[in-house]
Each structure stands twice: as structure tokens, then as C-alpha cells.
Scaffold this motif. Structure first.
Motif, PDB file in Angstrom:
ATOM      1  N   LEU A  19     -67.400 101.864 102.128  1.00  0.00           N
ATOM      2  CA  LEU A  19     -67.194 101.875 100.681  1.00  0.00           C
ATOM      3  C   LEU A  19     -67.086 100.454 100.142  1.00  0.00           C
ATOM      4  O   LEU A  19     -67.619 100.149  99.067  1.00  0.00           O
ATOM      5  CB  LEU A  19     -65.932 102.673 100.347  1.00  0.00           C
ATOM      6  N   ASP A  20     -66.436  99.575 100.887  1.00  0.00           N
ATOM      7  CA  ASP A  20     -66.348  98.175 100.485  1.00  0.00           C
ATOM      8  C   ASP A  20     -67.741  97.548 100.403  1.00  0.00           C
ATOM      9  O   ASP A  20     -68.063  96.867  99.432  1.00  0.00           O
ATOM     10  CB  ASP A  20     -65.480  97.401 101.473  1.00  0.00           C
ATOM     11  N   ALA A  21     -68.572  97.813 101.394  1.00  0.00           N
ATOM     12  CA  ALA A  21     -69.928  97.261 101.378  1.00  0.00           C
ATOM     13  C   ALA A  21     -70.748  97.842 100.233  1.00  0.00           C
ATOM     14  O   ALA A  21     -71.504  97.126  99.573  1.00  0.00           O
ATOM     15  CB  ALA A  21     -70.619  97.535 102.712  1.00  0.00           C
ATOM     16  N   LEU A  22     -70.594  99.124  99.971  1.00  0.00           N
ATOM     17  CA  LEU A  22     -71.340  99.771  98.892  1.00  0.00           C
ATOM     18  C   LEU A  22     -70.932  99.210  97.526  1.00  0.00           C
ATOM     19  O   LEU A  22     -71.795  98.913  96.691  1.00  0.00           O
ATOM     20  CB  LEU A  22     -71.105 101.282  98.944  1.00  0.00           C
ATOM     21  N   LEU A  23     -69.647  99.048  97.309  1.00  0.00           N
ATOM     22  CA  LEU A  23     -69.204  98.490  96.027  1.00  0.00           C
ATOM     23  C   LEU A  23     -69.557  97.013  95.904  1.00  0.00           C
ATOM     24  O   LEU A  23     -69.837  96.527  94.809  1.00  0.00           O
ATOM     25  CB  LEU A  23     -67.711  98.714  95.854  1.00  0.00           C
ATOM     26  N   GLY A  24     -69.565  96.296  97.021  1.00  0.00           N
ATOM     27  CA  GLY A  24     -70.036  94.908  96.996  1.00  0.00           C
ATOM     28  C   GLY A  24     -71.504  94.826  96.627  1.00  0.00           C
ATOM     29  O   GLY A  24     -71.928  93.940  95.887  1.00  0.00           O
ATOM     30  N   ALA A  25     -72.289  95.785  97.104  1.00  0.00           N
ATOM     31  CA  ALA A  25     -73.711  95.828  96.746  1.00  0.00           C
ATOM     32  C   ALA A  25     -73.887  96.156  95.270  1.00  0.00           C
ATOM     33  O   ALA A  25     -74.746  95.574  94.600  1.00  0.00           O
ATOM     34  CB  ALA A  25     -74.431  96.860  97.603  1.00  0.00           C
ATOM     35  N   ALA A  26     -73.076  97.076  94.757  1.00  0.00           N
ATOM     36  CA  ALA A  26     -73.157  97.411  93.332  1.00  0.00           C
ATOM     37  C   ALA A  26     -72.792  96.198  92.478  1.00  0.00           C
ATOM     38  O   ALA A  26     -73.447  95.923  91.467  1.00  0.00           O
ATOM     39  CB  ALA A  26     -72.234  98.583  93.022  1.00  0.00           C
ATOM     40  N   ARG A  27     -71.774  95.469  92.898  1.00  0.00           N
ATOM     41  CA  ARG A  27     -71.380  94.259  92.168  1.00  0.00           C
ATOM     42  C   ARG A  27     -72.506  93.231  92.192  1.00  0.00           C
ATOM     43  O   ARG A  27     -72.834  92.633  91.168  1.00  0.00           O
ATOM     44  CB  ARG A  27     -70.121  93.675  92.785  1.00  0.00           C
ATOM     45  N   ALA A  28     -73.123  93.039  93.348  1.00  0.00           N
ATOM     46  CA  ALA A  28     -74.236  92.092  93.453  1.00  0.00           C
ATOM     47  C   ALA A  28     -75.419  92.543  92.601  1.00  0.00           C
ATOM     48  O   ALA A  28     -76.113  91.716  92.005  1.00  0.00           O
ATOM     49  CB  ALA A  28     -74.659  91.953  94.910  1.00  0.00           C
ATOM     50  N   TYR A  29     -75.647  93.840  92.528  1.00  0.00           N
ATOM     51  CA  TYR A  29     -76.738  94.367  91.698  1.00  0.00           C
ATOM     52  C   TYR A  29     -76.497  94.027  90.228  1.00  0.00           C
ATOM     53  O   TYR A  29     -77.405  93.572  89.535  1.00  0.00           O
ATOM     54  CB  TYR A  29     -76.863  95.881  91.887  1.00  0.00           C
ATOM     55  N   PHE A  30     -75.272  94.237  89.753  1.00  0.00           N
ATOM     56  CA  PHE A  30     -74.973  93.922  88.353  1.00  0.00           C
ATOM     57  C   PHE A  30     -75.025  92.429  88.086  1.00  0.00           C
ATOM     58  O   PHE A  30     -75.334  92.009  86.971  1.00  0.00           O
ATOM     59  CB  PHE A  30     -73.603  94.478  87.956  1.00  0.00           C
ATOM     60  N   GLN A  31     -74.737  91.626  89.095  1.00  0.00           N
ATOM     61  CA  GLN A  31     -74.809  90.173  88.937  1.00  0.00           C
ATOM     62  C   GLN A  31     -76.208  89.633  89.223  1.00  0.00           C
ATOM     63  O   GLN A  31     -76.413  88.436  89.241  1.00  0.00           O
ATOM     64  CB  GLN A  31     -73.792  89.500  89.866  1.00  0.00           C
ATOM     65  N   ARG A  62     -60.394  94.181  98.396  1.00  0.00           N
ATOM     66  CA  ARG A  62     -61.807  93.881  98.109  1.00  0.00           C
ATOM     67  C   ARG A  62     -62.441  94.979  97.271  1.00  0.00           C
ATOM     68  O   ARG A  62     -63.227  94.695  96.359  1.00  0.00           O
ATOM     69  CB  ARG A  62     -62.572  93.687  99.415  1.00  0.00           C
ATOM     70  N   ILE A  63     -62.124  96.225  97.564  1.00  0.00           N
ATOM     71  CA  ILE A  63     -62.683  97.340  96.802  1.00  0.00           C
ATOM     72  C   ILE A  63     -62.236  97.254  95.350  1.00  0.00           C
ATOM     73  O   ILE A  63     -63.054  97.364  94.421  1.00  0.00           O
ATOM     74  CB  ILE A  63     -62.282  98.685  97.443  1.00  0.00           C
ATOM     75  N   PHE A  64     -60.934  97.056  95.110  1.00  0.00           N
ATOM     76  CA  PHE A  64     -60.450  96.967  93.729  1.00  0.00           C
ATOM     77  C   PHE A  64     -61.000  95.743  93.021  1.00  0.00           C
ATOM     78  O   PHE A  64     -61.248  95.789  91.815  1.00  0.00           O
ATOM     79  CB  PHE A  64     -58.921  96.987  93.703  1.00  0.00           C
ATOM     80  N   SER A  65     -61.209  94.650  93.730  1.00  0.00           N
ATOM     81  CA  SER A  65     -61.806  93.459  93.137  1.00  0.00           C
ATOM     82  C   SER A  65     -63.241  93.742  92.706  1.00  0.00           C
ATOM     83  O   SER A  65     -63.661  93.354  91.600  1.00  0.00           O
ATOM     84  CB  SER A  65     -61.771  92.312  94.145  1.00  0.00           C
ATOM     85  N   ASN A  66     -64.000  94.414  93.564  1.00  0.00           N
ATOM     86  CA  ASN A  66     -65.378  94.755  93.213  1.00  0.00           C
ATOM     87  C   ASN A  66     -65.432  95.736  92.047  1.00  0.00           C
ATOM     88  O   ASN A  66     -66.263  95.603  91.144  1.00  0.00           O
ATOM     89  CB  ASN A  66     -66.122  95.340  94.421  1.00  0.00           C
ATOM     90  N   ARG A  98     -66.509  96.907  86.396  1.00  0.00           N
ATOM     91  CA  ARG A  98     -65.983  97.382  85.115  1.00  0.00           C
ATOM     92  C   ARG A  98     -66.137  96.324  84.029  1.00  0.00           C
ATOM     93  O   ARG A  98     -66.557  96.627  82.906  1.00  0.00           O
ATOM     94  CB  ARG A  98     -64.520  97.775  85.274  1.00  0.00           C
ATOM     95  N   ARG A  99     -65.832  95.062  84.359  1.00  0.00           N
ATOM     96  CA  ARG A  99     -66.000  93.989  83.382  1.00  0.00           C
ATOM     97  C   ARG A  99     -67.456  93.862  82.954  1.00  0.00           C
ATOM     98  O   ARG A  99     -67.751  93.660  81.767  1.00  0.00           O
ATOM     99  CB  ARG A  99     -65.506  92.655  83.956  1.00  0.00           C
ATOM    100  N   PHE A 100     -68.369  93.992  83.911  1.00  0.00           N
ATOM    101  CA  PHE A 100     -69.780  93.886  83.572  1.00  0.00           C
ATOM    102  C   PHE A 100     -70.218  95.040  82.657  1.00  0.00           C
ATOM    103  O   PHE A 100     -70.934  94.828  81.683  1.00  0.00           O
ATOM    104  CB  PHE A 100     -70.645  93.881  84.834  1.00  0.00           C
ATOM    105  N   ILE A 101     -69.773  96.251  82.957  1.00  0.00           N
ATOM    106  CA  ILE A 101     -70.174  97.417  82.167  1.00  0.00           C
ATOM    107  C   ILE A 101     -69.619  97.320  80.745  1.00  0.00           C
ATOM    108  O   ILE A 101     -70.344  97.585  79.767  1.00  0.00           O
ATOM    109  CB  ILE A 101     -69.714  98.721  82.851  1.00  0.00           C
ATOM    110  N   PHE A 102     -68.361  96.932  80.594  1.00  0.00           N
ATOM    111  CA  PHE A 102     -67.766  96.897  79.269  1.00  0.00           C
ATOM    112  C   PHE A 102     -68.189  95.682  78.466  1.00  0.00           C
ATOM    113  O   PHE A 102     -68.052  95.667  77.247  1.00  0.00           O
ATOM    114  CB  PHE A 102     -66.243  96.983  79.349  1.00  0.00           C
ATOM    115  N   ARG A 103     -68.687  94.654  79.138  1.00  0.00           N
ATOM    116  CA  ARG A 103     -69.209  93.494  78.421  1.00  0.00           C
ATOM    117  C   ARG A 103     -70.531  93.826  77.763  1.00  0.00           C
ATOM    118  O   ARG A 103     -70.925  93.200  76.796  1.00  0.00           O
ATOM    119  CB  ARG A 103     -69.396  92.323  79.388  1.00  0.00           C
TER     120      ARG A 103
END
Length: 110
Positions: free
Chosen positions: A37-49, A95-99, A104-109
Motif C-alpha cells: 500500500l505504501d508503494a501504491l500510494l507513493g506511485a499515485a503521488r508521483a503520478y500527480f507530481q 509514509r502512507i499518511f504523508s503520501n 489530497r493537497r494536489f487534488i484540492f489545489r
């Protein structure tokens, strides 16, 4: 995104097929799931960035799962398995909560 899609399809298939987990792996399965789950959310974060890489995701996924599992296995061999398992869960949880907060910041921005 093919790797993420494959992961989602694998989870759905696993839910419907309900495979038997070997007894020796059962104590390590929760750690493996949290690391994945940590790796998956890290990938989602990288995708948004806009810095997502399939290769990095696959390497991160397997290295997270293997490293977390080996740490807990080592802790079990040393007799401190529950303490080391707690430490791994705390670190991966942070790490999961950080991602999630970055996503969330990216989506609401917008």
C-alpha cells in the motif's frame, strides 16, 4: 500505469478466488500488504507530481515488500518480532499518511 492497473486486477482476482495462504506466511501478510500500500500510494503521488516511472514503481513495490518482510523475519529470529513489526508498521504508516496528504493537497489545489 499498467503496473498499477495490474495490481488492482490482481487484488480483485484475489478477493474472488480466495487463495489459501501458507501457514508460515500468515504472520508476514499484514506487513506485506502495508508495504504494498505504501508503494501504491507513493506511485499515485508521483503520478500527480508528473514524475511517475513504471520501473521505479515495480522496484519500489517489491523492495518495500521484501525489506519489510525480512525485517520482521529477522525480528522473529531474534525474539523481538512484535517490536520490530510495530516499528515497520509505524514507519510505513507515516509514509502512507504523508503520501495521502500530498495527494489530497494536489487534488484540492485543482
Amino acid at each position: 500505469m499498467a503496473a498499477v492497473l495490474g495490481l488492482i486486477i490482481g487484488v480483485v482476482i484475489g478477493i474472488f478466488v480466495q487463495p489459501d495462504i501458507p501457514v508460515f506466511m500468515q504472520p508476514y501478510l499484514p506487513i506485506m500488504v502495508v508495504a504494498a500500500l505504501d508503494a501504491l500510494l507513493g506511485a499515485a503521488r508521483a503520478y500527480f507530481q508528473r514524475s511517475f516511472s513504471d520501473k521505479v514503481f515495480v522496484i519500489s513495490f517489491f523492495s518495500n515488500v521484501i525489506t519489510a518482510t525480512l525485517l520482521v523475519l529477522l525480528g522473529n529470529q531474534l525474539g523481538v518480532g512484535s517490536q520490530l513489526q510495530t516499528a515497520v508498521i509505524v514507519v510505513l504508516g507515516i509514509r502512507i499518511f504523508s503520501n495521502v496528504s500530498a495527494i489530497r493537497r494536489f487534488i484540492f489545489r485543482g
